[in-house]
Write a protein that holds these residues in place. Structure first.
Motif, PDB file in Angstrom:
ATOM      1  N   ASP A  66       9.804   1.393 -15.715  1.00 28.03           N
ATOM      2  CA  ASP A  66       8.552   0.838 -15.200  1.00 28.03           C
ATOM      3  C   ASP A  66       8.232   1.504 -13.871  1.00 28.03           C
ATOM      4  N   TYR A  67       6.941   1.750 -13.640  1.00 40.35           N
ATOM      5  CA  TYR A  67       6.483   2.410 -12.424  1.00 40.35           C
ATOM      6  C   TYR A  67       5.336   1.602 -11.835  1.00 40.35           C
ATOM      7  N   VAL A  68       5.270   1.543 -10.495  1.00 43.05           N
ATOM      8  CA  VAL A  68       4.212   0.812  -9.808  1.00 43.05           C
ATOM      9  C   VAL A  68       3.613   1.724  -8.751  1.00 43.05           C
ATOM     10  N   GLY A  69       2.280   1.725  -8.691  1.00 44.53           N
ATOM     11  CA  GLY A  69       1.591   2.515  -7.686  1.00 44.53           C
ATOM     12  C   GLY A  69       0.306   1.852  -7.284  1.00 44.53           C
ATOM     13  N   SER A  70      -0.318   2.364  -6.230  1.00 51.22           N
ATOM     14  CA  SER A  70      -1.610   1.825  -5.804  1.00 51.22           C
ATOM     15  C   SER A  70      -2.486   2.966  -5.323  1.00 51.22           C
ATOM     16  N   VAL A  71      -3.795   2.752  -5.464  1.00 47.91           N
ATOM     17  CA  VAL A  71      -4.781   3.740  -5.059  1.00 47.91           C
ATOM     18  C   VAL A  71      -5.787   3.030  -4.163  1.00 47.91           C
ATOM     19  N   PRO A  72      -5.765   3.310  -2.854  1.00 51.21           N
ATOM     20  CA  PRO A  72      -6.773   2.689  -1.986  1.00 51.21           C
ATOM     21  C   PRO A  72      -8.151   3.311  -2.235  1.00 51.21           C
ATOM     22  N   THR A  73      -9.161   2.484  -2.386  1.00 46.24           N
ATOM     23  CA  THR A  73     -10.547   2.949  -2.542  1.00 46.24           C
ATOM     24  C   THR A  73     -11.383   2.322  -1.432  1.00 46.24           C
ATOM     25  N   LYS A  74     -12.654   2.663  -1.369  1.00 45.60           N
ATOM     26  CA  LYS A  74     -13.539   2.097  -0.338  1.00 45.60           C
ATOM     27  C   LYS A  74     -13.674   0.586  -0.502  1.00 45.60           C
ATOM     28  N   ALA A  75     -13.733   0.134  -1.743  1.00 41.03           N
ATOM     29  CA  ALA A  75     -13.969  -1.291  -1.990  1.00 41.03           C
ATOM     30  C   ALA A  75     -12.663  -2.085  -2.069  1.00 41.03           C
ATOM     31  N   GLU A  76     -11.757  -1.711  -2.907  1.00 39.08           N
ATOM     32  CA  GLU A  76     -10.515  -2.444  -3.150  1.00 39.08           C
ATOM     33  C   GLU A  76      -9.371  -1.465  -3.363  1.00 39.08           C
ATOM     34  N   THR A  77      -8.173  -1.969  -3.473  1.00 37.93           N
ATOM     35  CA  THR A  77      -7.013  -1.151  -3.830  1.00 37.93           C
ATOM     36  C   THR A  77      -6.753  -1.325  -5.318  1.00 37.93           C
ATOM     37  N   CYS A  94      -5.837  -2.385 -12.355  1.00 37.60           N
ATOM     38  CA  CYS A  94      -6.683  -3.486 -11.903  1.00 37.60           C
ATOM     39  C   CYS A  94      -6.918  -3.374 -10.398  1.00 37.60           C
ATOM     40  N   ASP A  95      -8.145  -3.719  -9.960  1.00 37.49           N
ATOM     41  CA  ASP A  95      -8.417  -3.777  -8.525  1.00 37.49           C
ATOM     42  C   ASP A  95      -8.696  -5.203  -8.062  1.00 37.49           C
TER      43      ASP A  95
END
Length: 153
Positions: A66-77, A94-95
């Protein structure tokens, strides 16, 4: 007349000898061909070298990870949760506001290729060490990401 009796066979023998010599020379000339001239490639070709080293084996996913990551965007992560099971993988993206999508696909030779059913969203990633590095595509937007492997509990 005796002179003519000897002269006739001598002329015949000489004619046969000349004819035989001519035929032999013509036959010998047509049978011999010049020695083949080696081509420039044959003259300059290097000696065969040892076989090239074997390519390293392709990177493989663990049987289950299992892998977990996040992508910060202007509106939400955007949060990524990716599960690899054998040669298949599933990802939940999901954001918490406007993006929620499930992606499914292959996990082979250290590469993921996941998409939703209509292929409007997809995820492409490669195994780098114990983590994933890749790109998430949702509609016309795309983001690069890394996802760490979850520790086994």
């Amino acid at each position: 007349m005796q002179n003519n009796e000897i002269r006739g066979p001598v002329i015949t023998l000489a004619a046969v000898a000349v004819l035989g010599g001519g035929l032999w020379w013509a036959n010998a000339d047509s049978d011999t061909s010049p020695a083949p001239v080696p081509s420039a490639a044959a003259v300059t070709a290097p000696a065969p070298s040892a076989a090239p080293p074997a390519a390293p084996p392709p990177v493989q996913f663990p049987a289950s990870a299992d892998y977990v990551g996040s992508v910060p965007t202007k509106a939400e992560t955007i949060v990524l949760d990716i599960a690899v099971d054998g040669a298949t993988a599933t990802a939940y993206v999901c954001d918490g506001a406007s993006i929620e999508v499930w992606l499914r696909g292959s996990a082979t030779d250290g590469a993921l290729a996941l998409a939703n059913p209509d292929r409007s969203s997809r995820l492409e990633a490669e195994l780098v060490g114990d983590d994933l590095a890749g790109t998430l595509f949702i509609g016309e937007r795309k983001w690069d990401f890394t996802a760490a492997r979850k520790a086994v509990s």
